[in-house]
Design a protein around this motif. Structure first.
Motif, PDB file in Angstrom:
ATOM      1  N   TYR A  44       0.845  -1.199   0.000  1.00  0.00           N
ATOM      2  CA  TYR A  44       0.000   0.000   0.000  1.00  0.00           C
ATOM      3  C   TYR A  44       0.876   1.243   0.000  1.00  0.00           C
ATOM      4  O   TYR A  44       1.847   1.324   0.746  1.00  0.00           O
ATOM      5  CB  TYR A  44      -0.894   0.039   1.247  1.00  0.00           C
ATOM      6  CG  TYR A  44      -1.886  -1.078   1.313  1.00  0.00           C
ATOM      7  CD1 TYR A  44      -3.127  -0.967   0.708  1.00  0.00           C
ATOM      8  CD2 TYR A  44      -1.576  -2.254   2.008  1.00  0.00           C
ATOM      9  CE1 TYR A  44      -4.053  -2.001   0.782  1.00  0.00           C
ATOM     10  CE2 TYR A  44      -2.489  -3.287   2.087  1.00  0.00           C
ATOM     11  CZ  TYR A  44      -3.727  -3.157   1.466  1.00  0.00           C
ATOM     12  OH  TYR A  44      -4.629  -4.182   1.546  1.00  0.00           O
ATOM     13  N   THR A  46       1.308   4.758   1.250  1.00  0.00           N
ATOM     14  CA  THR A  46       0.724   5.427   2.404  1.00  0.00           C
ATOM     15  C   THR A  46       0.966   6.927   2.448  1.00  0.00           C
ATOM     16  O   THR A  46       0.222   7.654   3.098  1.00  0.00           O
ATOM     17  CB  THR A  46       1.271   4.819   3.713  1.00  0.00           C
ATOM     18  OG1 THR A  46       2.689   4.981   3.740  1.00  0.00           O
ATOM     19  CG2 THR A  46       0.909   3.345   3.802  1.00  0.00           C
ATOM     20  N   TYR A  47       2.014   7.418   1.775  1.00  0.00           N
ATOM     21  CA  TYR A  47       2.337   8.830   1.885  1.00  0.00           C
ATOM     22  C   TYR A  47       3.328   9.225   0.809  1.00  0.00           C
ATOM     23  O   TYR A  47       4.208   8.445   0.446  1.00  0.00           O
ATOM     24  CB  TYR A  47       2.955   9.113   3.267  1.00  0.00           C
ATOM     25  CG  TYR A  47       3.352  10.547   3.492  1.00  0.00           C
ATOM     26  CD1 TYR A  47       2.403  11.516   3.785  1.00  0.00           C
ATOM     27  CD2 TYR A  47       4.680  10.940   3.403  1.00  0.00           C
ATOM     28  CE1 TYR A  47       2.758  12.842   3.995  1.00  0.00           C
ATOM     29  CE2 TYR A  47       5.052  12.257   3.613  1.00  0.00           C
ATOM     30  CZ  TYR A  47       4.084  13.204   3.897  1.00  0.00           C
ATOM     31  OH  TYR A  47       4.444  14.506   4.103  1.00  0.00           O
TER      32      TYR A  47
END
Length: 87
Positions: A44, A46-47
């Motif tokens: 994933y 995430t940022y």
């Protein structure tokens, strides 16, 4: 992906020229950082942060920001609070 508006801002044109390129090409090459996590076999995103957002990762900038003259930068984007004037 390109973020540049139809007419690039003057600072971008100035900085691009100083690097020997044009504004659209200059805008494509910026520092960045992304974070990912692997959970149950799935990755994933995430940022992400780019440009000045990565300053916190480069610890020397943190020290310079606290120095008497800060980063001692000049140019179109840098004005000290006592130089703002009425714009």
């Amino acid at each position: 992906m390109q973020w540049m508006p139809c007419r690039p801002p003057a600072p971008v044109v100035e900085f691009a020229g100083a690097c020997g390129t044009d504004a659209p090409t200059y805008s494509l090459d910026r520092p960045g950082m992304s974070a990912f996590v692997l959970e149950d076999g799935v990755v994933y995103h995430t940022y992400s942060t780019y440009g000045r957002g990565v300053d916190a990762l480069w610890s020397m900038y943190q020290w310079l920001d606290r120095a008497p003259k800060g980063r001692n930068e000049t140019g179109v984007w840098w004005r000290r609070h006592d130089e703002y004037g009425k714009h």
